[in-house]
Design a protein around this motif. Structure first.
Motif, PDB file in Angstrom:
ATOM      1  N   LEU A 126       0.822  -1.206   0.000  1.00  0.00           N
ATOM      2  CA  LEU A 126       0.000   0.000   0.000  1.00  0.00           C
ATOM      3  C   LEU A 126       0.858   1.259   0.000  1.00  0.00           C
ATOM      4  O   LEU A 126       1.812   1.374   0.791  1.00  0.00           O
ATOM      5  CB  LEU A 126      -0.940   0.002   1.205  1.00  0.00           C
ATOM      6  N   VAL A 127       0.509   2.176  -0.886  1.00  0.00           N
ATOM      7  CA  VAL A 127       1.270   3.410  -1.075  1.00  0.00           C
ATOM      8  C   VAL A 127       0.340   4.611  -0.915  1.00  0.00           C
ATOM      9  O   VAL A 127      -0.767   4.619  -1.459  1.00  0.00           O
ATOM     10  CB  VAL A 127       1.900   3.460  -2.482  1.00  0.00           C
ATOM     11  N   GLY A 128       0.784   5.610  -0.181  1.00  0.00           N
ATOM     12  CA  GLY A 128       0.014   6.845  -0.066  1.00  0.00           C
ATOM     13  C   GLY A 128      -1.173   6.758   0.870  1.00  0.00           C
ATOM     14  O   GLY A 128      -2.018   7.652   0.886  1.00  0.00           O
ATOM     15  N   ILE A 129      -1.262   5.687   1.664  1.00  0.00           N
ATOM     16  CA  ILE A 129      -2.361   5.564   2.614  1.00  0.00           C
ATOM     17  C   ILE A 129      -2.185   6.592   3.734  1.00  0.00           C
ATOM     18  O   ILE A 129      -1.090   6.763   4.265  1.00  0.00           O
ATOM     19  CB  ILE A 129      -2.406   4.141   3.206  1.00  0.00           C
ATOM     20  N   LYS A 130      -3.265   7.268   4.093  1.00  0.00           N
ATOM     21  CA  LYS A 130      -3.236   8.278   5.156  1.00  0.00           C
ATOM     22  C   LYS A 130      -3.727   7.672   6.467  1.00  0.00           C
ATOM     23  O   LYS A 130      -4.376   6.620   6.486  1.00  0.00           O
ATOM     24  CB  LYS A 130      -4.114   9.471   4.776  1.00  0.00           C
ATOM     25  N   THR A 131      -3.445   8.357   7.554  1.00  0.00           N
ATOM     26  CA  THR A 131      -3.797   7.822   8.869  1.00  0.00           C
ATOM     27  C   THR A 131      -5.299   7.754   9.091  1.00  0.00           C
ATOM     28  O   THR A 131      -5.774   6.997   9.943  1.00  0.00           O
ATOM     29  CB  THR A 131      -3.164   8.674   9.979  1.00  0.00           C
ATOM     30  N   ASP A 132      -6.071   8.545   8.338  1.00  0.00           N
ATOM     31  CA  ASP A 132      -7.530   8.509   8.501  1.00  0.00           C
ATOM     32  C   ASP A 132      -8.224   7.714   7.397  1.00  0.00           C
ATOM     33  O   ASP A 132      -9.450   7.730   7.291  1.00  0.00           O
ATOM     34  CB  ASP A 132      -8.106   9.928   8.562  1.00  0.00           C
ATOM     35  N   ASP A 133      -7.465   7.013   6.569  1.00  0.00           N
ATOM     36  CA  ASP A 133      -8.061   6.171   5.534  1.00  0.00           C
ATOM     37  C   ASP A 133      -8.753   4.960   6.174  1.00  0.00           C
ATOM     38  O   ASP A 133      -8.211   4.338   7.093  1.00  0.00           O
ATOM     39  CB  ASP A 133      -6.996   5.668   4.551  1.00  0.00           C
ATOM     40  N   ILE A 134      -9.907   4.613   5.657  1.00  0.00           N
ATOM     41  CA  ILE A 134     -10.662   3.462   6.167  1.00  0.00           C
ATOM     42  C   ILE A 134      -9.855   2.171   6.005  1.00  0.00           C
ATOM     43  O   ILE A 134      -9.836   1.316   6.888  1.00  0.00           O
ATOM     44  CB  ILE A 134     -12.009   3.334   5.436  1.00  0.00           C
ATOM     45  N   TYR A 135      -9.163   2.043   4.876  1.00  0.00           N
ATOM     46  CA  TYR A 135      -8.407   0.815   4.606  1.00  0.00           C
ATOM     47  C   TYR A 135      -7.301   0.576   5.632  1.00  0.00           C
ATOM     48  O   TYR A 135      -6.969  -0.572   5.932  1.00  0.00           O
ATOM     49  CB  TYR A 135      -7.812   0.859   3.205  1.00  0.00           C
ATOM     50  N   LEU A 136      -6.716   1.639   6.156  1.00  0.00           N
ATOM     51  CA  LEU A 136      -5.644   1.471   7.129  1.00  0.00           C
ATOM     52  C   LEU A 136      -6.175   0.781   8.389  1.00  0.00           C
ATOM     53  O   LEU A 136      -5.550  -0.142   8.915  1.00  0.00           O
ATOM     54  CB  LEU A 136      -5.025   2.826   7.483  1.00  0.00           C
ATOM     55  N   LYS A 137      -7.331   1.211   8.851  1.00  0.00           N
ATOM     56  CA  LYS A 137      -7.935   0.603  10.038  1.00  0.00           C
ATOM     57  C   LYS A 137      -8.322  -0.853   9.773  1.00  0.00           C
ATOM     58  O   LYS A 137      -8.200  -1.715  10.639  1.00  0.00           O
ATOM     59  CB  LYS A 137      -9.162   1.414  10.457  1.00  0.00           C
ATOM     60  N   GLN A 138      -8.801  -1.122   8.546  1.00  0.00           N
ATOM     61  CA  GLN A 138      -9.251  -2.475   8.220  1.00  0.00           C
ATOM     62  C   GLN A 138      -8.094  -3.448   8.042  1.00  0.00           C
ATOM     63  O   GLN A 138      -8.175  -4.605   8.463  1.00  0.00           O
ATOM     64  CB  GLN A 138     -10.109  -2.436   6.957  1.00  0.00           C
ATOM     65  N   LEU A 139      -7.014  -3.001   7.433  1.00  0.00           N
ATOM     66  CA  LEU A 139      -5.906  -3.931   7.172  1.00  0.00           C
ATOM     67  C   LEU A 139      -5.175  -4.318   8.450  1.00  0.00           C
ATOM     68  O   LEU A 139      -4.568  -5.380   8.532  1.00  0.00           O
ATOM     69  CB  LEU A 139      -4.946  -3.352   6.130  1.00  0.00           C
ATOM     70  N   ILE A 140      -5.246  -3.443   9.464  1.00  0.00           N
ATOM     71  CA  ILE A 140      -4.611  -3.765  10.742  1.00  0.00           C
ATOM     72  C   ILE A 140      -5.250  -5.007  11.361  1.00  0.00           C
ATOM     73  O   ILE A 140      -4.584  -5.809  12.017  1.00  0.00           O
ATOM     74  CB  ILE A 140      -4.713  -2.560  11.706  1.00  0.00           C
ATOM     75  N   VAL A 187      11.406  28.932   7.030  1.00  0.00           N
ATOM     76  CA  VAL A 187      10.028  28.511   6.787  1.00  0.00           C
ATOM     77  C   VAL A 187       9.984  27.005   6.536  1.00  0.00           C
ATOM     78  O   VAL A 187      10.910  26.443   5.938  1.00  0.00           O
ATOM     79  CB  VAL A 187       9.445  29.263   5.565  1.00  0.00           C
ATOM     80  N   TYR A 188       8.922  26.370   6.998  1.00  0.00           N
ATOM     81  CA  TYR A 188       8.733  24.949   6.708  1.00  0.00           C
ATOM     82  C   TYR A 188       7.446  24.761   5.918  1.00  0.00           C
ATOM     83  O   TYR A 188       6.352  25.093   6.376  1.00  0.00           O
ATOM     84  CB  TYR A 188       8.662  24.128   7.996  1.00  0.00           C
ATOM     85  N   LEU A 189       7.568  24.244   4.695  1.00  0.00           N
ATOM     86  CA  LEU A 189       6.416  23.890   3.866  1.00  0.00           C
ATOM     87  C   LEU A 189       6.054  22.440   4.149  1.00  0.00           C
ATOM     88  O   LEU A 189       6.782  21.521   3.755  1.00  0.00           O
ATOM     89  CB  LEU A 189       6.731  24.069   2.379  1.00  0.00           C
ATOM     90  N   ASN A 190       4.953  22.230   4.827  1.00  0.00           N
ATOM     91  CA  ASN A 190       4.563  20.885   5.225  1.00  0.00           C
ATOM     92  C   ASN A 190       3.636  20.246   4.198  1.00  0.00           C
ATOM     93  O   ASN A 190       3.053  20.930   3.355  1.00  0.00           O
ATOM     94  CB  ASN A 190       3.873  20.937   6.594  1.00  0.00           C
ATOM     95  N   GLY A 191       3.512  18.920   4.275  1.00  0.00           N
ATOM     96  CA  GLY A 191       2.642  18.184   3.359  1.00  0.00           C
ATOM     97  C   GLY A 191       1.211  18.195   3.850  1.00  0.00           C
ATOM     98  O   GLY A 191       0.603  19.253   4.008  1.00  0.00           O
ATOM     99  N   VAL A 192       0.667  17.004   4.137  1.00  0.00           N
ATOM    100  CA  VAL A 192      -0.700  16.904   4.649  1.00  0.00           C
ATOM    101  C   VAL A 192      -0.658  16.369   6.073  1.00  0.00           C
ATOM    102  O   VAL A 192       0.160  15.515   6.407  1.00  0.00           O
ATOM    103  CB  VAL A 192      -1.565  15.994   3.748  1.00  0.00           C
ATOM    104  N   LYS A 193      -1.559  16.858   6.907  1.00  0.00           N
ATOM    105  CA  LYS A 193      -1.530  16.534   8.326  1.00  0.00           C
ATOM    106  C   LYS A 193      -1.755  15.044   8.598  1.00  0.00           C
ATOM    107  O   LYS A 193      -1.251  14.515   9.592  1.00  0.00           O
ATOM    108  CB  LYS A 193      -2.589  17.350   9.064  1.00  0.00           C
ATOM    109  N   ASN A 194      -2.536  14.372   7.751  1.00  0.00           N
ATOM    110  CA  ASN A 194      -2.850  12.963   7.992  1.00  0.00           C
ATOM    111  C   ASN A 194      -1.868  12.011   7.316  1.00  0.00           C
ATOM    112  O   ASN A 194      -2.168  10.856   7.057  1.00  0.00           O
ATOM    113  CB  ASN A 194      -4.276  12.635   7.552  1.00  0.00           C
ATOM    114  N   SER A 195      -0.670  12.521   7.031  1.00  0.00           N
ATOM    115  CA  SER A 195       0.411  11.695   6.484  1.00  0.00           C
ATOM    116  C   SER A 195       1.506  11.583   7.546  1.00  0.00           C
ATOM    117  O   SER A 195       1.967  12.590   8.090  1.00  0.00           O
ATOM    118  CB  SER A 195       0.975  12.346   5.214  1.00  0.00           C
TER     119      SER A 195
END
Length: 339
Positions: A126-140, A187-195
């Motif tokens: 799995l690539v690019g899965i975020k911490t709030d993705d449904i699949y992440l909770k299910q695959l665990i 300055v820090y340019l951040n990505g997405v919070k759920n990554s």
């Protein structure tokens, strides 16, 4: 399409003999095999792999599941070498690679387990899965072997392995390099919070400032969602509001491209006015003028190691292993040393 019946007509052998010869069975003579193979080649016969696997009651599909890639991600050229790495190892083990792209809506409609079972998948990367993705909770909670790329989570599951770099350490090295060159307003340019990579890189940025007894100015931390366009907009706003800024650390080269565009439009120069460091070392980073100083990581190695881990899990050789690959600060011309 040429079928086994066509080879049977051309050689005079039965369908059973043809099938056994093509599958290199021991009860068929080498001479017969040679005749069948020659006829199959001349007729341009292509075996149906899926049908063969069904007959053998064997599945050999490894899925690479990518979550919601953006249109902008094509510029990073990271997915192609990653897939090359995966495929290189799977081919050696007679495993098939199947690529699937999913978004949040698809995850809601069909569960991770159902998605994989319907496609006869025996393991998933799995690539690019975020911490709030449904699949992440299910695959665990799944017993299907899987490897997560760049998803730094803690789990007790024996079926989940992780391939990553040390994003925290890499971020520390990038920020420290700017500080060593005299920069304090960074300055820090951040990505997405759920990554999780964004979280770890932000932690590294803050930790390094504090280590050097520098103030963590929250105004200098910008969420740009790994987007080139958004990074350009945010950089433009920030540099106008904070002219004291002398350096930018971007959590991706793609966002660095956006920042560099904003700097140019503000009639500022790199590195004379603003220094910048990226992350990933995408191919274009070398060809930019000036060349972009960045954190390099190998997406090919990430793919290769992920495939190796899937193979080991399928053969019960590992349980929940974490592989941390090397990274490197690549110094080019986009950082100026302040006096």
């Amino acid at each position: 399409m040429v079928k086994i019946d066509d080879i049977s007509k051309a050689t005079g052998f039965s369908r059973t003999t043809i099938s056994k010869a093509l599958n290199d069975k021991s009860d068929i003579s080498e001479k017969t095999k040679e005749i069948v193979r020659k006829a199959a080649k001349e007729l341009n016969y292509i075996p149906n792999i899926n049908a063969r696997n069904l007959r053998k009651k064997r599945n050999n599909i490894i899925a690479v599941i990518i979550s919601s890639p953006s249109k902008e991600s094509e510029k990073t050229n990271s997915l192609y070498p990653l897939l090359l790495g995966v495929n290189k190892f799977l081919e050696e083990k007679d495993l098939e690679l199947a690529l699937y792209i999913i978004d949040s809506e698809k995850q809601i409609k069909k569960s991770y387990i159902k998605f994989c079972k319907e496609r006869n998948v025996i393991g998933a990367i799995l690539v690019g899965i975020k911490t709030d993705d449904i699949y992440l909770k299910q695959l665990i909670n799944s017993d299907l072997p899987c490897v997560l790329i760049d998803i730094n989570i803690k789990t007790d599951s024996n079926n989940i392995s992780i391939v990553q770099i040390d994003d925290f350490k890499a971020s520390c090295e990038a920020v420290q390099y700017l500080i060593d060159n005299g920069h304090t307003n960074i300055v820090y340019l951040n990505g997405v919070k759920n990554s999780t990579v964004s979280v770890d890189r932000l932690k590294g940025y803050k930790a390094t400032l504090r280590k050097n007894k520098l103030l963590v100015n929250e105004d200098y931390i910008v969420e740009a969602d790994f987007s080139e366009k958004k990074a350009e907009e945010k950089t433009n706003e920030l540099l106008i509001k904070h002219p004291e800024v002398t350096a930018i650390f971007s959590a991706s080269d793609l966002m660095a491209l956006g920042a560099m565009s904003a700097i140019e439009k503000l009639k500022l120069k790199i590195p004379e006015d603003i220094s910048i460091i990226g992350f990933d070392d995408i191919p274009i980073a070398y060809y930019l003028k000036p060349g972009l100083t960045t954190i390099a990581q190998s997406f090919y190695e990430k793919g290769l190691e992920s495939a190796k881990l899937i193979w080991k899990q399928l053969n019960n050789e590992v349980k929940g292993e974490v592989v941390t690959l090397v990274h490197q600060l690549v110094i080019r011309d986009s950082v100026r040393k302040l006096k």
